[in-house]
Design an enzyme around this catalytic site. Structure first.
Site, mmCIF file in Angstrom:
data_model
loop_
_atom_site.group_PDB
_atom_site.id
_atom_site.type_symbol
_atom_site.label_atom_id
_atom_site.label_comp_id
_atom_site.label_asym_id
_atom_site.label_seq_id
_atom_site.Cartn_x
_atom_site.Cartn_y
_atom_site.Cartn_z
ATOM 1 N N GLU A 1 59.546 23.539 58.062
ATOM 2 C CA GLU A 1 59.241 24.816 58.729
ATOM 3 C C GLU A 1 57.770 25.209 58.569
ATOM 4 O O GLU A 1 57.445 26.372 58.308
ATOM 5 C CB GLU A 1 60.200 25.905 58.229
ATOM 6 C CG GLU A 1 61.652 25.535 58.485
ATOM 7 C CD GLU A 1 62.665 26.657 58.179
ATOM 8 O OE1 GLU A 1 62.292 27.634 57.511
ATOM 9 O OE2 GLU A 1 63.822 26.534 58.622
ATOM 10 N N GLU B 1 68.991 21.757 60.955
ATOM 11 C CA GLU B 1 69.768 22.682 60.113
ATOM 12 C C GLU B 1 70.451 23.714 60.971
ATOM 13 O O GLU B 1 69.818 24.291 61.868
ATOM 14 C CB GLU B 1 68.832 23.508 59.219
ATOM 15 C CG GLU B 1 68.471 22.924 57.920
ATOM 16 C CD GLU B 1 67.620 23.890 57.084
ATOM 17 O OE1 GLU B 1 67.674 25.113 57.288
ATOM 18 O OE2 GLU B 1 66.896 23.385 56.217
#
Ligand SMILES: *[C@@H]1O[C@H](CO)[C@@H](O)[C@H](O)[C@H]1NC(C)=O
Ligand SMILES: *[C@@H]1O[C@H](CO)[C@@H](O)[C@H](O)[C@H]1NC(C)=O
Ligand SMILES: *[C@@H]1O[C@H](CO)[C@@H](O)[C@H](O)[C@H]1NC(C)=O
Ligand SMILES: *[C@@H]1O[C@H](CO)[C@@H](O)[C@H](O)[C@H]1NC(C)=O
Ligand SMILES: *[C@@H]1O[C@H](CO)[C@@H](O)[C@H](O)[C@H]1NC(C)=O
Ligand SMILES: *[C@@H]1O[C@H](CO)[C@@H](O)[C@H](O)[C@H]1NC(C)=O
Ligand SMILES: *[C@@H]1O[C@H](CO)[C@@H](O)[C@H](O)[C@H]1NC(C)=O
Ligand SMILES: *[C@@H]1O[C@H](CO)[C@@H](O)[C@H](O)[C@H]1NC(C)=O
Ligand SMILES: *[C@@H]1O[C@H](CO)[C@@H](O)[C@H](O)[C@H]1NC(C)=O
Length: 466
Positions: A121, A268
């Site tokens: 991220e 995810e």
């Protein structure tokens, strides 16, 4: 360099079977996070992954014990280059080669490493100092993968939904944030296109729903309201769940940058099975519903795809294998597991998609799908270790010199001068004062929310009023 020589020989002798298009198969796997001090050993964890019928697993590093345990397992494996190495790797091919040599080569191909994710991220605001090193680092790792002849290993980087500046409630308007679009995302897409890799995304309908529970229906977020539809007025596409809207928002954003067909990979997703009293929708019923529906959607044959990409396969990893008791932040963060730390299931789930819901044991009915209304306090948790309370209280009291006035000598809560009482007061006062700016009631497990007013005599504990 010995390994390099062996692999060059291997390449010359057997050639590299370079596959052109990324093999887009449906895989459902699990993210194996390790932020707990009570988790089963890697070998047992691999057995548990297999019992769940996972076909892939994602690690947040390249833990040697786990990779050794995965040898011979038939699970497709994702490993991750930590964020801390991105800057150095971005300008140093030797270092990139060394990372692949130390973290992939010893296990490959016996452990079926298929994806290397560079960072986690990284394009979120918090990692701004890394933004412009990301793509160079991704390219270095890809160069190493080529050098070592790992022809079935794809390289990418997983991004959170804050990569978009548009709302996912209007997928056709999908737009990357302007501070990253041209300088980072576009070169990334170009790389993914050239290398037939995936755009890895972390997508949580849960967080979208929590931020707008009055706008988004819970069933729509849980993929459980097949009859509730939203028609995007611009594209004309019809949606029946929030996850598809999120996926297509990314598709439209990529299209705007000139890359309409790069395959998506859900690195995810998940839904918390529990959390704090002030958090809504985090319960076993919803977590089971969401994750089972995700399994159904992504194991369906033929694939449903998304409205913008009908029939396209997408791989997905469910976060996470375990409830992880050392994750910081709100209570939900520590309750994303399919399993408790003792290895038992939080709820039945078969990741192969072969078990019909009707055969699962009944789920406990949700009690927190509506926000809690009332007062809350933050007090010392049962079993908290007393020798850490002093430091935590000092932190709680140290943000503003008014927070803990009442427990100073002469204050209304000074007597009795007991460590646990003072710590509970400090936690409550801190949380009441700073919750609106993001403070949580956790203190590394020392604190817990309560609906029971701890005030006594003339000592009033500050409360959070919901
Ligand atoms: C989707 O994946 C399955 C394997 O899970 C494969 O058999 C199928 O051909 C794939 N479909 C497409 C359209 O790629
Ligand atoms: C990156 O490289 C610098 C200079 O060589 C070194 O001092 C630093 O420790 C390295 N950082 C990491 C995380 O390895
Ligand atoms: C590149 O990385 C290698 C391996 O860690 C290190 O020995 C070398 O000093 C680095 N080069 C530079 C220019 O930092
Ligand atoms: C589309 O997204 C942009 C941000 O990229 C936003 O400013 C604009 O209001 C959105 N348009 C609509 C119709 O929602
Ligand atoms: C959806 O609509 C169909 C037909 O109107 C109905 O039979 C079915 O029960 C509905 N499903 C749900 C989950 O509400
Ligand atoms: C790469 O981009 C070209 C040009 O847009 C396109 O034709 C091709 O399908 C793309 N490949 C992938 C894997 O996205
Ligand atoms: C495993 O842990 C859960 C949650 O703490 C508990 O409810 C359950 O009884 C435990 N099971 C076993 C077999 O210890
Ligand atoms: C995994 O698949 C097997 C064979 O289909 C099945 O018997 C088993 O119940 C599945 N595991 C779980 C956890 O549902
Ligand atoms: C409390 O903090 C304020 C602002 O930092 C400061 O001006 C004031 O003197 C402090 N009061 C005490 C009693 O330390």
């Amino acid at each position: 360099m010995a390994f390099l020589a062996v692999y060059l020989f291997y390449l010359l002798a057997f050639g590299s079977s370079s596959s052109n298009a990324a093999a887009q198969i449906n895989q459902v796997g699990v993210c194996y996070g390790q932020l707990g001090n009570n988790l089963p050993a890697p070998s047992q964890s691999v057995q548990l992954l297999q019992k769940l019928n996972a076909t892939q697993v994602k690690l947040y590093d390249a833990n040697p014990k786990i990779l050794n345990a995965l040898i011979g397992s038939k699970l497709y494996i994702t490993v991750m280059v930590p964020n801390e190495l991105i800057i150095n790797i971005s300008s140093n091919q030797t270092l990139a080669n060394q990372w692949v040599q130390n973290n992939v080569i010893p296990y490959y191909p016996r452990a079926m490493i298929r994806y290397i994710l560079v960072g986690n991220e990284v394009l979120s605001y918090y990692f701004k100092p890394l933004w412009f090193y990301l793509v160079p680092a991704v390219k270095r790792i890809h160069q190493s993968v080529k050098t070592f002849g790992l022809s079935n290993v794809k390289v990418g980087t997983p991004l959170a939904i804050d990569m978009l500046e548009s709302s996912v409630l209007l997928p056709s308007n999908g737009t990357f944030r302007s501070d990253i679009a041209g300088k980072v995302v576009k070169p990334l897409l170009q790389f993914l296109n050239q290398t037939n890799s995936f755009f890895f995304v972390d997508l949580y309908p849960y967080f979208e729903w929590v931020s707008k529970p009055n706008t988004i229906s819970l069933g729509y977020a849980l993929l459980a309201a097949q009859n509730k539809t939203f028609k995007d007025p611009v594209s004309g596409l019809v949606y029946n769940n929030l996850l598809d809207q999120m996926l297509d928002s990314v598709v439209f954003a990529m299209k705007k940058l000139g890359y309409p067909s790069i395959p998506l990979f859900i690195a995810e997703t998940g839904w918390p099975n529990g959390g704090d009293i002030d958090q809504i929708g985090a319960n076993i019923y919803n977590a089971a519903t969401y994750n089972r529906n995700v399994v159904k959607k992504f194991t369906a044959m033929p694939s449903a795809g998304t409205p913008a990409r009908r029939g396209v396969n997408i791989s997905v990893n469910i976060f996470a294998l375990y409830n992880e008791n050392q994750k910081p932040g709100a209570g939900t963060e520590r309750h994303f597991g399919l399993l408790y730390p003792n290895g038992t299931s939080v709820y039945d789930i078969d990741l192969s998609g072969h078990t019909p819901d009707s055969t699962y044991s009944p789920l406990p009915q949700p009690t927190n799908n509506k926000p809690y209304k009332g007062k809350l306090w933050c007090v010392v948790a049962k079993g908290a270790s007393w020798n850490q309370l002093g430091r935590a209280s000092n932190f709680a009291c140290g943000q503003d010199n008014r927070t803990c006035e009442a427990i100073r000598p002469g204050g209304k809560c000074y007597k009795p001068n007991w460590l646990v009482l003072h710590a509970s007061y400090a936690f409550s006062a801190y949380w009441a004062q700073f919750r609106s700016s993001g403070a949580t009631c956790f203190f590394n497990g020392l604190a817990v929310q309560t609906t029971k007013d701890p005030s006594y005599l003339s000592c009033q504990f500050p409360s959070v009023n919901l």
